[in-house]
Design a protein around this motif. Structure first.
Motif, PDB file in Angstrom:
ATOM      1  N   UNK A 194       0.839  -1.034   0.048  1.00 30.18           N
ATOM      2  CA  UNK A 194       0.027   0.011  -0.002  1.00 30.18           C
ATOM      3  C   UNK A 194       0.856   1.164   0.003  1.00 30.18           C
ATOM      4  N   UNK A 195       0.668   2.194  -0.851  1.00 33.38           N
ATOM      5  CA  UNK A 195       1.659   3.423  -1.012  1.00 33.38           C
ATOM      6  C   UNK A 195       0.723   4.558  -0.318  1.00 33.38           C
ATOM      7  N   UNK A 196       1.358   5.024   0.560  1.00 34.09           N
ATOM      8  CA  UNK A 196       0.598   6.231   1.285  1.00 34.09           C
ATOM      9  C   UNK A 196      -0.287   6.967   0.399  1.00 34.09           C
ATOM     10  N   UNK A 197      -1.295   7.486   0.861  1.00 34.87           N
ATOM     11  CA  UNK A 197      -2.357   8.458  -0.017  1.00 34.87           C
ATOM     12  C   UNK A 197      -2.837   7.678  -1.228  1.00 34.87           C
ATOM     13  N   UNK A 198      -2.901   6.592  -0.995  1.00 36.03           N
ATOM     14  CA  UNK A 198      -3.578   5.757  -1.939  1.00 36.03           C
ATOM     15  C   UNK A 198      -2.813   5.610  -3.581  1.00 36.03           C
ATOM     16  N   UNK A 199      -1.862   6.202  -3.702  1.00 30.97           N
ATOM     17  CA  UNK A 199      -1.251   6.115  -5.005  1.00 30.97           C
ATOM     18  C   UNK A 199      -0.918   4.610  -5.755  1.00 30.97           C
ATOM     19  N   UNK A 200      -1.166   4.642  -6.920  1.00 30.18           N
ATOM     20  CA  UNK A 200      -1.289   3.392  -7.551  1.00 30.18           C
ATOM     21  C   UNK A 200      -0.078   2.390  -7.388  1.00 30.18           C
ATOM     22  N   UNK A 201       0.010   1.533  -7.160  1.00 26.70           N
ATOM     23  CA  UNK A 201       1.157   0.610  -6.720  1.00 26.70           C
ATOM     24  C   UNK A 201       1.712   0.255  -8.416  1.00 26.70           C
ATOM     25  N   UNK A 202       1.123   0.335  -9.188  1.00 25.00           N
ATOM     26  CA  UNK A 202       1.683  -0.146 -10.555  1.00 25.00           C
ATOM     27  C   UNK A 202       2.685   0.752 -11.030  1.00 25.00           C
ATOM     28  N   UNK A 203       2.698   2.091 -10.292  1.00 24.51           N
ATOM     29  CA  UNK A 203       3.605   3.141 -10.638  1.00 24.51           C
ATOM     30  C   UNK A 203       4.792   2.899  -9.854  1.00 24.51           C
ATOM     31  N   UNK A 204       4.925   2.175  -9.034  1.00 23.00           N
ATOM     32  CA  UNK A 204       6.276   2.291  -8.156  1.00 23.00           C
ATOM     33  C   UNK A 204       7.326   2.006  -8.894  1.00 23.00           C
ATOM     34  N   UNK A 205       8.267   3.192  -9.048  1.00 19.77           N
ATOM     35  CA  UNK A 205       9.452   2.966  -9.966  1.00 19.77           C
ATOM     36  C   UNK A 205      10.397   4.065  -9.168  1.00 19.77           C
ATOM     37  N   UNK A 206      11.671   3.402  -8.983  1.00 13.65           N
ATOM     38  CA  UNK A 206      12.704   4.209  -8.367  1.00 13.65           C
ATOM     39  C   UNK A 206      13.433   5.034  -9.253  1.00 13.65           C
ATOM     40  N   UNK A 207      14.277   6.124  -8.730  1.00 12.25           N
ATOM     41  CA  UNK A 207      14.866   7.132  -9.620  1.00 12.25           C
ATOM     42  C   UNK A 207      16.346   7.026  -9.481  1.00 12.25           C
ATOM     43  N   UNK A 208      16.986   5.849  -8.996  1.00  9.03           N
ATOM     44  CA  UNK A 208      18.397   5.290  -8.966  1.00  9.03           C
ATOM     45  C   UNK A 208      18.364   4.188  -8.982  1.00  9.03           C
ATOM     46  N   UNK A 209      19.749   3.570  -9.584  1.00  5.31           N
ATOM     47  CA  UNK A 209      19.883   2.173  -9.360  1.00  5.31           C
ATOM     48  C   UNK A 209      20.241   1.520  -7.775  1.00  5.31           C
ATOM     49  N   UNK A 210      20.767   2.718  -7.073  1.00  4.44           N
ATOM     50  CA  UNK A 210      20.738   2.422  -5.485  1.00  4.44           C
ATOM     51  C   UNK A 210      19.348   2.078  -5.001  1.00  4.44           C
TER      52      UNK A 210
END
Length: 323
Positions: free
Chosen positions: A95-111
């Motif tokens: 669950x992403x806080x504030x109900x953001x869609x989990x399908x959009x989970x994407x990191x901004x760096x390799x780390x």
């Protein structure tokens, strides 16, 4: 010809409910309505929490969570449901806080990707071990995580191997309705899992016939996928709100949208059953969603997903009685 290879046609359907976690332990009074609706499976859903779609840490199994969202709650729920011969799909979810869609989970760096992978492995492997310890028949390795999978395919293939080293039951993944065609690892799993919120009608009160027609193109694609991978299809979630235009955007959860419309829910559910439940390549599904406090939820004034204390509950009971 659909052969299923080593898989047998699904003669006994998975007639499931998505059993929502609560603050409290459950007892036989909470399970009686599940039995009454003729369900033979329940999805139990412990949660891990992420601060934002680009945040790599997953918080889970803490005292700040509701009882049913934690490991001790999962164990208690499974034991109580089993006393009534209800089988389990364990379905850990993010669950992403504030109900953001989990399908959009994407990191901004390799780390950060590596941190997320470490966190997700810790989360999912802990529950895979629990599923094995408790001999849960189905384990769901993730829910609606398209960007995570798309960007880190090798991680997911290796994760499945790690899960299989721990857990010996059946595996699935809950792909969103517009994601499942692109999921990369169906060949490694036992079921093609779909959260089946397909748009099937733009009518305010769709008829059964409207929805049956709306399902036709999707059913062809779903069947083709089943044949391609020689896997049974499982609706890891399915359902409709009792609301106007329920078939237009079935994934819509906005509390402000639409008036109460129990007939729309009933017609859409009936069409879904008529479309899929008789097919040998279709394993069954888990209706979204079912609350533990049956007498206090749902009803004709409620336009949310739950079918409880609405005409749709009787539709489910009759369908689940058939197989």
């Amino acid at each position: 010809m659909f052969s299923f290879g080593a898989c047998k046609p699904q003669t006994e359907k998975i007639n499931g409910v998505s059993f929502v976690a609560s603050k409290h332990e459950i007892d036989h009074t909470n399970i009686k309505p599940v039995v009454k609706v003729n369900a033979n499976y329940a999805a139990i859903m412990p949660f891990g929490f992420i601060e934002d779609i680009s945040h790599p840490d997953i918080i889970f199994n803490t005292d700040r969570q509701w009882f049913g969202e934690r490991k001790d709650g999962v164990i208690q729920y499974i034991k109580t449901l089993r006393k009534h011969n209800i089988k389990i799909m364990l379905k850990p979810q993010i669950w992403v806080w504030r109900g953001k869609y989990t399908g959009l989970i994407k990191m901004e760096s390799e780390a950060h990707w590596q941190l997320l992978e470490t966190a997700y492995s810790r989360f999912i492997l802990e529950y895979a071990q629990l599923a094995e310890t408790m001999k849960v028949p189905i384990f769901c390795i993730g829910t609606e995580l398209e960007k995570f999978i798309e960007n880190r395919p090798e991680y997911w293939k290796n994760l499945i191997l790690k899960i299989k080293a721990i857990y010996k039951g059946k595996l699935t993944y809950a792909a969103n309705w517009d994601e499942f065609k692109r999921t990369l690892f169906w060949d490694q799993l036992d079921f093609i899992g779909i959260d089946a919120y397909f748009p099937v009608s733009e009518a305010k009160t769709p008829t059964i016939e409207d929805c049956l027609k709306g399902w036709e193109p999707y059913k062809l694609v779903i069947k083709t996928m089943a044949e391609k991978y020689n896997k049974a299809v499982l609706f890891t979630e399915y359902g409709y709100r009792s609301v106007d235009y329920t078939g237009k955007e079935p994934w819509q959860t906005s509390r402000a949208s639409g008036g109460n419309n129990p007939l729309a829910q009933t017609n859409a559910m009936t069409a879904l059953y008529e479309t899929f439940w008789h097919e040998p390549w279709f394993a069954g599904g888990f209706v979204w969603k079912w609350f533990h406090n049956h007498t206090e939820v749902g009803g004709l004034e409620n336009n949310r997903f739950t079918p409880q204390n609405k005409p749709a509950e009787e539709v489910i009971r009759k369908q689940y009685q058939l197989q």
